[in-house]
Design a protein around this motif. Sequence first.
Motif, PDB file in Angstrom:
ATOM      1  N   VAL A  85       1.019  -1.350   0.168  1.00 43.98           N
ATOM      2  CA  VAL A  85       0.059   0.181  -0.155  1.00 43.98           C
ATOM      3  C   VAL A  85       1.143   1.156   0.291  1.00 43.98           C
ATOM      4  O   VAL A  85       2.179   1.138   0.162  1.00 43.98           O
ATOM      5  CB  VAL A  85      -1.087  -0.093   0.984  1.00 43.98           C
ATOM      6  N   ARG A  86       0.128   2.217  -0.151  1.00 42.56           N
ATOM      7  CA  ARG A  86       1.228   3.582  -0.183  1.00 42.56           C
ATOM      8  C   ARG A  86       1.609   3.727   1.156  1.00 42.56           C
ATOM      9  O   ARG A  86       0.857   3.263   2.493  1.00 42.56           O
ATOM     10  CB  ARG A  86       0.168   5.124  -0.859  1.00 42.56           C
ATOM     11  N   ARG A 143      -7.419  -1.004   5.807  1.00 40.07           N
ATOM     12  CA  ARG A 143      -7.867  -0.836   7.262  1.00 40.07           C
ATOM     13  C   ARG A 143      -8.977  -2.304   6.830  1.00 40.07           C
ATOM     14  O   ARG A 143      -9.524  -2.631   5.767  1.00 40.07           O
ATOM     15  CB  ARG A 143      -8.569   0.195   7.210  1.00 40.07           C
ATOM     16  N   LEU A 144      -9.108  -2.964   8.141  1.00 45.70           N
ATOM     17  CA  LEU A 144     -10.728  -3.432   8.105  1.00 45.70           C
ATOM     18  C   LEU A 144     -10.771  -3.361   9.206  1.00 45.70           C
ATOM     19  O   LEU A 144     -11.093  -2.625  10.626  1.00 45.70           O
ATOM     20  CB  LEU A 144      -9.171  -5.180   8.225  1.00 45.70           C
ATOM     21  N   PRO A 145     -12.713  -3.361   9.293  1.00 44.47           N
ATOM     22  CA  PRO A 145     -13.359  -3.928   9.926  1.00 44.47           C
ATOM     23  C   PRO A 145     -13.006  -3.702  11.647  1.00 44.47           C
ATOM     24  O   PRO A 145     -13.214  -4.730  11.555  1.00 44.47           O
ATOM     25  CB  PRO A 145     -14.188  -3.645   9.481  1.00 44.47           C
ATOM     26  N   ALA A 146     -13.785  -3.217  12.875  1.00 46.42           N
ATOM     27  CA  ALA A 146     -13.119  -3.527  13.692  1.00 46.42           C
ATOM     28  C   ALA A 146     -14.842  -4.833  14.197  1.00 46.42           C
ATOM     29  O   ALA A 146     -15.656  -4.706  13.107  1.00 46.42           O
ATOM     30  CB  ALA A 146     -13.334  -3.146  15.027  1.00 46.42           C
TER      31      ALA A 146
END
Length: 359
Positions: A202-203, A209-212
């Motif tokens: 990724v940059r 990101r993954l959701p909680a």
Amino acid sequence: MAELVRARRLTDQEGQRLQKIVRRGTGSSIRLRRAMVIMPSASGNTVPAIARLVQGDEDAIRGVIHRFNEMGLACLDPRWAGGRPRLISPEDEAFIIATATTRPETLEQPFTRWSLRKLCAYLSRNHGTRRVVVGRERLRQLLRKHDITFQRTKTWKETNDPDRDTKLARIDHVSSHFADRVFAFDEFGPLTIRPHPGAGWVRKSHPGRLPANYHKLCGVRQFHGCYSLGGDTLWGIVRAGKSAGNTLAALKTIRAARPDGAPIYIILDNLSAHKGSAIRAWAARSNVELCFTPTYCSWANPIEAHFGPLKTFAVAGSNHPNHTVATRALHAYLRWRNANARIRSERQHTWGQRTTHAA
């Protein structure tokens, strides 16, 4: 015919340490790749199969195996050194290591563990026949050189199986002489429906990101994996848990892979769900020999080395809505893995150059 290159038999501690490195898949990439070479080699995988597993050069694979046979797990951390001649003699080094691995109370010191400062002070001011003046940084380097690290005290599992040597010798024999008829079986899990941390490109400063997740309502599943040592093929079935019935269903797929009726050998650990009366009766009828690994020696199972990549590329970084979708993704990876397992390693192909085809 030249003898095949193969890692020597692992000790319990070596096997458990290699299994931990491969399963976690974190830390030094060099250590991980070398562990993924040694562990499958010791459990019977051939050099070409290992080269495909790690996408490496076959000569380099053989070199790592030879280094392990010579110096053990120290080969996981290659040392390239140079510089001025040492100022501390080998005898001084031996004294330092012996002191560092001795409890301070034994040397009449009023504490239960060494710190670098305390150890330096004792080495230079002790009342014995040898004194060594050494700085803390140089002391740290010497300890690291001799694989002395600061660790918490832990319990350790060593096999208490009285038939350990017999079982390991049988596994070595069948994997060396009948590789095309040797299979391995084990469970991989538990598989849960939740966001699984992973890694990717990724940059900078913009991680994925993954959701909680606060609710886990889908239960767990177990992947019952099967591996062909000669064909370098991995497959399996996903079930709700470990049981003799699920184990038998998976073992029948192995027999179906060799329907000619010739004897086959299945390496598996001695979990109670693997050796029920129904399984033993089926094995006797189907011309199948069950080769059990010793207690606490699951590292001797050839399939263990292939569960690390399975976790890295099919589970880590996923966020499936249910087990049906997760199972489909798992089998999609297995199909890709088996289709690409025999793609040439880097030794046969220089990346960036045009592929040449045989006439």
